[in-house]
Design an enzyme around this catalytic site. Structure first.
Site, PDB file in Angstrom:
ATOM      1  N   ASP A  67      17.787  -7.097  53.051  1.00 25.77           N
ATOM      2  CA  ASP A  67      16.633  -6.686  52.249  1.00 25.77           C
ATOM      3  C   ASP A  67      16.044  -5.427  52.865  1.00 25.77           C
ATOM      4  O   ASP A  67      15.497  -5.448  53.966  1.00 25.77           O
ATOM      5  CB  ASP A  67      15.579  -7.795  52.201  1.00 25.77           C
ATOM      6  CG  ASP A  67      14.497  -7.519  51.154  1.00 25.77           C
ATOM      7  OD1 ASP A  67      14.279  -6.339  50.819  1.00 25.77           O
ATOM      8  OD2 ASP A  67      13.876  -8.478  50.668  1.00 25.77           O
ATOM      9  N   ASN A 117       4.028  -3.553  48.163  1.00 31.58           N
ATOM     10  CA  ASN A 117       3.765  -3.795  46.745  1.00 31.58           C
ATOM     11  C   ASN A 117       3.731  -5.275  46.414  1.00 31.58           C
ATOM     12  O   ASN A 117       4.326  -6.100  47.115  1.00 31.58           O
ATOM     13  CB  ASN A 117       4.857  -3.147  45.877  1.00 31.58           C
ATOM     14  CG  ASN A 117       4.856  -1.642  45.950  1.00 31.58           C
ATOM     15  OD1 ASN A 117       3.829  -1.003  45.788  1.00 31.58           O
ATOM     16  ND2 ASN A 117       6.017  -1.052  46.201  1.00 31.58           N
ATOM     17  N   ASP A 128       9.374 -14.480  52.098  1.00 33.18           N
ATOM     18  CA  ASP A 128      10.223 -13.506  51.414  1.00 33.18           C
ATOM     19  C   ASP A 128      11.680 -13.691  51.791  1.00 33.18           C
ATOM     20  O   ASP A 128      12.580 -13.573  50.940  1.00 33.18           O
ATOM     21  CB  ASP A 128       9.764 -12.090  51.731  1.00 33.18           C
ATOM     22  CG  ASP A 128       9.687 -11.798  53.229  1.00 33.18           C
ATOM     23  OD1 ASP A 128       9.503 -12.745  54.026  1.00 33.18           O
ATOM     24  OD2 ASP A 128       9.806 -10.613  53.614  1.00 33.18           O
TER      25      ASP A 128
END
Length: 256
Positions: free
Chosen positions: A129, A11, A109
């Protein structure tokens, strides 16, 4: 207002901050690429639906692990939001010292996550994560980041089960009532969820053992992070907006 954009393998997550407060978030799929015009129109529409006037966007920042969307997404920000976005990558100020053997291999990220965790909770801290991959990243008390562990994410493991075996069905990823499964669906759910819990606890324990850091804080984020963090005392904090907050911190460090 500041628009922060996290482009993941599954996403694209958008967050709008006003006076350092997260005002709204929304998502779109990243696997389906679009032109800059399509991104621009969708972003404007989604901002409007969420009560945000795009003309109030003063700046943008993007962290991406999907290179092929960047040209169009950057162009959309420039053309439709009148904002030249900051791109998280080499040369960007983060406040974190990357001590890995090859810093350029570290994904944006992961950098954003450790910045968010260190700024909010201090160090030493281990950042988990639970995304497409499950990552474990260590930041020292001095803000040094060079240790990371990468494992298949829960969805990757689930997909491997039903795509690579002839008779196993596609299932909902959730925790069954018991690990003692008596039929196929709950046996797969038990293996996925309890297996991930066991992996998580072992890796945290091993990191503490090998570093000798007993006061290591542990924070988790990511779509399935709450599902796992609710089931183990090894994770102290679940922070669903850690990545978006990290993007805001980096933005502020790079804009006078």
């Amino acid at each position: 207002m500041i628009l922060v954009i996290d482009v993941g393998n599954t996403n694209i997550t958008y967050g709008v901050y006003e006076n350092d407060i997260l005002k709204t978030t929304f998502r779109m799929m990243s696997k389906q690429t679009h032109t800059s015009d399509e991104y621009g129109i969708m972003i404007r529409d989604l901002l409007k639906i969420n009560g945000v006037d795009y003309k109030g966007i003063e700046g943008t920042i993007i962290a991406s692990v999907v290179p092929n969307v960047m040209h169009a997404l950057t162009g959309a920000c420039v053309r439709y939001l009148n904002s030249n976005p900051i791109i998280v990558g080499p040369g960007i100020k983060t406040g974190i010292v990357i001590t890995a053997d090859n810093p350029r291999e570290i994904g944006p990220d992961r950098i954003v996550d450790v910045v968010g965790a260190y700024e909010k909770y201090g160090g030493p801290i281990l950042v988990l994560d639970f995304g497409t991959a499950t990552t474990y990243d260590l930041v020292t008390e001095k803000g040094e980041f060079g240790v990371g562990i990468t494992a298949p994410g829960i969805r990757i493991s689930a997909r491997a089960l039903w795509e690579d075996t002839a008779k196993l069905p596609e299932i909902e990823i959730r925790k069954p009532k018991t690990i003692l499964a008596t039929e196929t669906v709950t046996s797969m759910q038990a293996g996925l969820i309890y297996g991930q819990i066991g992996q998580t606890e072992y890796i945290i324990r091993q990191v503490k053992k090998e570093t000798g850091i007993e006061n290591l804080k542990v924070v988790a984020t990511g779509g399935l992070g709450r599902l796992i963090s609710d089931e183990t005392d090894a994770i102290e904090i679940y922070d669903p907006f850690l990545t978006l907050d990290g993007l805001l911190y980096i933005y502020k460090k790079n804009v006078k």
